[in-house]
Design a protein around this motif. Structure first.
Motif, PDB file in Angstrom:
ATOM      1  N   ILE A 101     -16.202  -9.549 -57.616  1.00 33.41           N
ATOM      2  CA  ILE A 101     -16.786 -10.591 -56.771  1.00 33.41           C
ATOM      3  C   ILE A 101     -17.161 -11.739 -57.708  1.00 33.41           C
ATOM      4  N   PHE A 103     -18.946 -14.696 -57.750  1.00 33.11           N
ATOM      5  CA  PHE A 103     -19.863 -15.760 -57.291  1.00 33.11           C
ATOM      6  C   PHE A 103     -20.398 -16.614 -58.420  1.00 33.11           C
ATOM      7  N   SER A 146     -11.726 -20.660 -48.015  1.00 34.20           N
ATOM      8  CA  SER A 146     -11.007 -19.714 -47.163  1.00 34.20           C
ATOM      9  C   SER A 146     -10.013 -20.397 -46.238  1.00 34.20           C
ATOM     10  N   PHE A 326     -25.704 -27.445 -51.822  1.00 43.78           N
ATOM     11  CA  PHE A 326     -25.568 -26.001 -51.566  1.00 43.78           C
ATOM     12  C   PHE A 326     -26.364 -25.105 -52.497  1.00 43.78           C
ATOM     13  N   ASP A 327     -26.951 -25.656 -53.526  1.00 44.38           N
ATOM     14  CA  ASP A 327     -27.649 -24.812 -54.482  1.00 44.38           C
ATOM     15  C   ASP A 327     -29.000 -24.403 -53.895  1.00 44.38           C
ATOM     16  N   ARG A 346     -20.262 -20.226 -56.362  1.00 48.41           N
ATOM     17  CA  ARG A 346     -21.076 -19.988 -55.167  1.00 48.41           C
ATOM     18  C   ARG A 346     -21.775 -21.264 -54.686  1.00 48.41           C
ATOM     19  N   HIS A 347     -21.956 -22.242 -55.584  1.00 51.24           N
ATOM     20  CA  HIS A 347     -22.578 -23.498 -55.168  1.00 51.24           C
ATOM     21  C   HIS A 347     -21.578 -24.475 -54.565  1.00 51.24           C
ATOM     22  N   GLN A 349     -19.410 -23.613 -52.077  1.00 51.57           N
ATOM     23  CA  GLN A 349     -18.854 -23.036 -50.857  1.00 51.57           C
ATOM     24  C   GLN A 349     -19.976 -22.521 -49.953  1.00 51.57           C
ATOM     25  N   ILE A 350     -19.585 -22.088 -48.768  1.00 52.88           N
ATOM     26  CA  ILE A 350     -20.563 -21.601 -47.809  1.00 52.88           C
ATOM     27  C   ILE A 350     -21.049 -20.197 -48.152  1.00 52.88           C
ATOM     28  N   PRO A 351     -20.158 -19.208 -48.314  1.00 52.35           N
ATOM     29  CA  PRO A 351     -20.667 -17.855 -48.620  1.00 52.35           C
ATOM     30  C   PRO A 351     -21.089 -17.706 -50.080  1.00 52.35           C
ATOM     31  N   LEU A 352     -21.777 -16.617 -50.356  1.00 50.20           N
ATOM     32  CA  LEU A 352     -22.144 -16.293 -51.729  1.00 50.20           C
ATOM     33  C   LEU A 352     -20.985 -15.549 -52.398  1.00 50.20           C
ATOM     34  N   GLY A 353     -20.441 -14.561 -51.709  1.00 50.04           N
ATOM     35  CA  GLY A 353     -19.379 -13.744 -52.305  1.00 50.04           C
ATOM     36  C   GLY A 353     -18.021 -14.427 -52.241  1.00 50.04           C
ATOM     37  N   ARG A 354     -17.134 -13.998 -53.102  1.00 53.48           N
ATOM     38  CA  ARG A 354     -15.772 -14.538 -53.089  1.00 53.48           C
ATOM     39  C   ARG A 354     -14.823 -13.580 -53.804  1.00 53.48           C
ATOM     40  N   ARG A 355     -13.584 -13.493 -53.274  1.00 57.12           N
ATOM     41  CA  ARG A 355     -12.567 -12.661 -53.872  1.00 57.12           C
ATOM     42  C   ARG A 355     -11.880 -13.376 -55.017  1.00 57.12           C
TER      43      ARG A 355
END
Lengths: 500, 500
Positions: A101, A103, A146, A326-327, A346-347, A349-355
């Motif tokens: 992940i 982030f 995404s 976003f932070d 993570r700052h 984008q909208i979600p915290l997690g990312r592939r």
């Protein structure tokens, strides 16, 4: 399941995918199932005990495949392409195998850095101005979102934050909620529905301005809207230009809209979801003339660039704007670095997690090479031209507007009923799949070249189906036997439902 | 790349993944690289010509793997698990091979219906009240979102829309912007950072209320906040309860918060990102007592249930609320059906496009079976208990609070400096990876059992590393040689950065 079983199961799955592609032309592009078909045949409860992988693959073949609309079939001409390729599938296997992940940089350095590198590669391939690239000296950079939907929403939220900061810096006494309620976003009436949805989700009024006769949003129209709103005490904040509209693949003139938005302090975002891929071919870059005036740019390698969903490539001129918006500054979340060179995504984008989505982008760029991808784009455009040529040899058909990229729009001469009937009948027969749009008030059918394996013979196959159906429709019309088609049904498949 | 090459490349990738898992214990869990390591070694431009797949795999081994933080190593105890399993990887291969986009039922019927079925299966496995399930007679149902972050934001946006509609129905003259500016959201100070971010993104004030000594948000606290805000003319709108907080895996009492939120017309969303998986074991369902009062519930199979990111399972009691909030009603986008039985999932989520994510959930549920997944959960909890037992045998350590699920929090006796030094030193040595949190004002280290292949011997390995490092730290402390650790560095890795 142990590693040995995985080796067997995995290799069987690879063969299933290869066989599926090899034999995709043998399947109807649209499935012959009714709503609820799968719900009815699957068990009501998950199995209590582990099942054999061979049984899972059997059910995949027997139960899942019959319910698939084959987006990668050469007979699929609806919406726009849904990217898929062998290279991309393998990139995902590797990414899933690691299961990291990403982030922040330290959550897996390679995950972040491969994204930085591939988006530099890709930005250069497109010919984006250097200031959008992480490898420039400025605060610009790219990120994989995404979807184009998400990129449009990110742009809107950042524009909102930036505008509020700009105004309150000058007038600290102004109430932020009051400012927020006055912000307005703009796009053309040809935008994808996801652009309108971004306004809904981001609580910002989104004006869909009238496009010109060629489906383009023009400077005068946008300027008039800005001035009207300002006169009413509202605040122009965000504009979305479309490079390759969903309906007819029209291109808004950035060289007109860009300077205007800059003058009015309006964040200009470009949605080039489908057509953006074409800019890897220098001969199409004139369609993004004015790109240097833009604040953010997004296109979907998961559409036309053979990368599997989800991979939407977004660049911004100033990554600090994203950090500001976003932070989430909590005591325990202090960053060691907030620079944009090796970003904590993570700052951005909208979600915290990312592939680890850069992996599939990397494998695609390497296995195809830039030249391989350019050939793919040029081949689709040639095939679209070939289809247009075939249609033009038949004087019952009108091709309009001019084909753009891999998209050809056409209709039957005469009133719209015949064209609607033609599309409805073809859809019912399930051999080819197209959807509708409108152009200058007329109902048109969109023929998009979608599959990466499409050949000239496939275009001929589809054209022959269309021609044969036209024979039936027009003969019924002459004999007064044509039924008025169920328009409601047709409307559900029209252009704005494309994948984003 | 043709189908034959894909069969070779794909099978080689399968073997790489199997080998990676087989040998994962031989790698340091944290990589020995500095920011920019990969940017520096990769070419500045994408290759012009296609490259060999063997070269790509070689670079994966030589360049990517050294920059990976091994989330699936049994020595990874940071954040929470990042789900990955053989069954899930194969589910993704099949989904990628099809490459469909499931924004509506007809875009690929099997894609939508398998999601309906698997979320019914999963909801039943968790023991969710029937009204959350699509297979009930009501308007409830489940959907796969990308992340808990997204689910929390979806809940907030729907709550906002619903509250505005409720108020304007009674008072049609009220200005929507004015109402919007008065809406307030609530959660506890133990929430994941993504919950706070949802407030930021959704432009709603998000109050982080003080949790009790056990890290739980209590009824009195929430009621007081509601009443204070109402007295100030504000409108309580949305509350997020945490089942399994990120810091210490504490459980908010739904049986207290639920009836209160119902009474105040506040949408109650449950974020059970990590711990939700435990509810497949009946012995843990008492921790969600009161679930019948909740409006939406989300947990991440991509954390503890061996499904690869992204797969966040969300259920709502009333799917119509989502349709109301997210349906972009444009003339050409009329639905043939807006029922919730076979939903057009694009109306249930932020983006328009969506992958066939139900496939990997389906393969995991079938290959493990419910019993296999329960064993996995119980095994992790047993291993956590085993770690706690080991730590308690050493009287230099304090285990607190009580271990919860697969998470054990501990510290060294004495002041916080020794514990901080212990964590910093262990992180530098890269053999095991943990992050910090705070509990009752004290600095604690979180030890999460994460990898699905973790065994008793792995727990002993990690415990021995901790014990040996404690010997060094405490001996230096006695000799006055201990340096004050760089707190800023430690702070960057604390709990709120977990994957969502």
């Amino acid at each position: 399941m142990d590693a040995q079983q995985f080796r067997e199961f995995g290799k069987a799955a690879i063969d299933i995918v290869a066989d599926y592609v090899d034999n995709i032309r043998q399947r109807d592009v649209l499935p012959s199932v009714e709503p609820g078909y799968l719900v009815d045949v699957l068990p009501e409860n998950a199995p209590e005990q582990p099942e054999e992988w061979k049984d899972v693959l059997k059910d995949f073949n027997d139960l899942i495949l019959p319910g698939i609309t084959h987006w990668n079939s050469p007979r699929f001409h609806a919406f726009f392409p849904s990217g898929s390729s062998y290279a991309s599938i393998i990139g995902n296997i590797l990414a899933d195998g690691l299961g990291v992940i990403g982030f922040s940089w330290m959550a897996s350095p390679a995950c972040t850095e491969l994204e930085v590198v591939t988006l530099n590669w890709l930005g250069k391939l497109l010919g984006l101005p250097e200031e959008f690239l992480n490898c420039s000296s400025g605060p610009g950079g790219g990120i994989i979102q995404s979807s184009a939907s998400e990129a449009t929403l990110v742009g809107l939220l950042v524009a909102k934050d930036k505008t509020i900061r700009r105004i309150t810096e000058v007038n600290p006494s102004l109430d932020e909620d009051v400012i927020r309620s006055k912000l307005v976003a703009y796009t053309s009436d040809q935008c994808n529905s996801s652009v309108e949805k971004a306004g809904l989700l981001g609580s910002m009024k989104m004006r869909l301005l009238k496009s010109d006769a060629d489906g383009r949003l023009r400077k005068e129209t946008l300027k008039k809207a800005f001035d009207e709103d300002i006169a009413e005490g509202l605040i122009p904040c965000y504009a979305v230009a479309n490079l390759g509209t969903t309906g007819t693949c029209a291109f808004d003139p950035l060289y007109e809209l860009g300077p205007l938005c800059n003058e009015y302090n309006v964040w200009l975002h470009v949605d080039a979801a489908y057509a953006g891929t074409a800019f890897i071919c220098p001969e199409y870059r004139h369609l993004m003339k004015g790109i240097e005036h833009v604040d953010s740019f997004d296109f979907n390698p998961h559409k036309w660039m053979n990368v599997n969903f989800d991979c939407s490539a977004m660049w911004v001129k100033n990554g600090h704007d994203l950090l500001q918006a976003f932070d989430v500054q909590r005591v325990y979340l202090a960053d060691t670095k907030t620079d944009t060179k090796i970003p904590d995504y993570r700052h951005w984008q909208i979600p915290l997690g990312r592939r680890f989505r850069a992996m599939k982008l990397w494998t695609v760029l390497r296995i195809y090479g830039a030249e391989g991808l350019r050939s793919h784009v040029r081949n689709h455009i040639d095939l679209a031209q070939y289809f247009a040529k075939l249609a033009r040899t038949d004087d019952r058909f009108v091709v309009e507007p001019e084909p753009s990229m891999g998209l050809v729009c056409f209709r039957l001469k005469g009133d719209d009923i015949a064209t609607k009937t033609l599309l409805e009948n073809l859809t019912k027969k399930k051999k080819i799949y197209m959807v509708a749009a409108s152009y200058r008030g007329r109902y048109i059918i969109r023929f998009a070249v979608c599959s990466r394996i499409t050949k000239k013979e496939d275009i001929e196959f589809s054209w022959n189906k269309i021609k044969q159906e036209a024979d039936i429709v027009l003969s019924n019309e002459i004999q007064g036997k044509m039924k008025i088609p169920a328009l409601d049904h047709i409307e559900t498949v029209v252009f704005s439902e494309k994948s984003k």
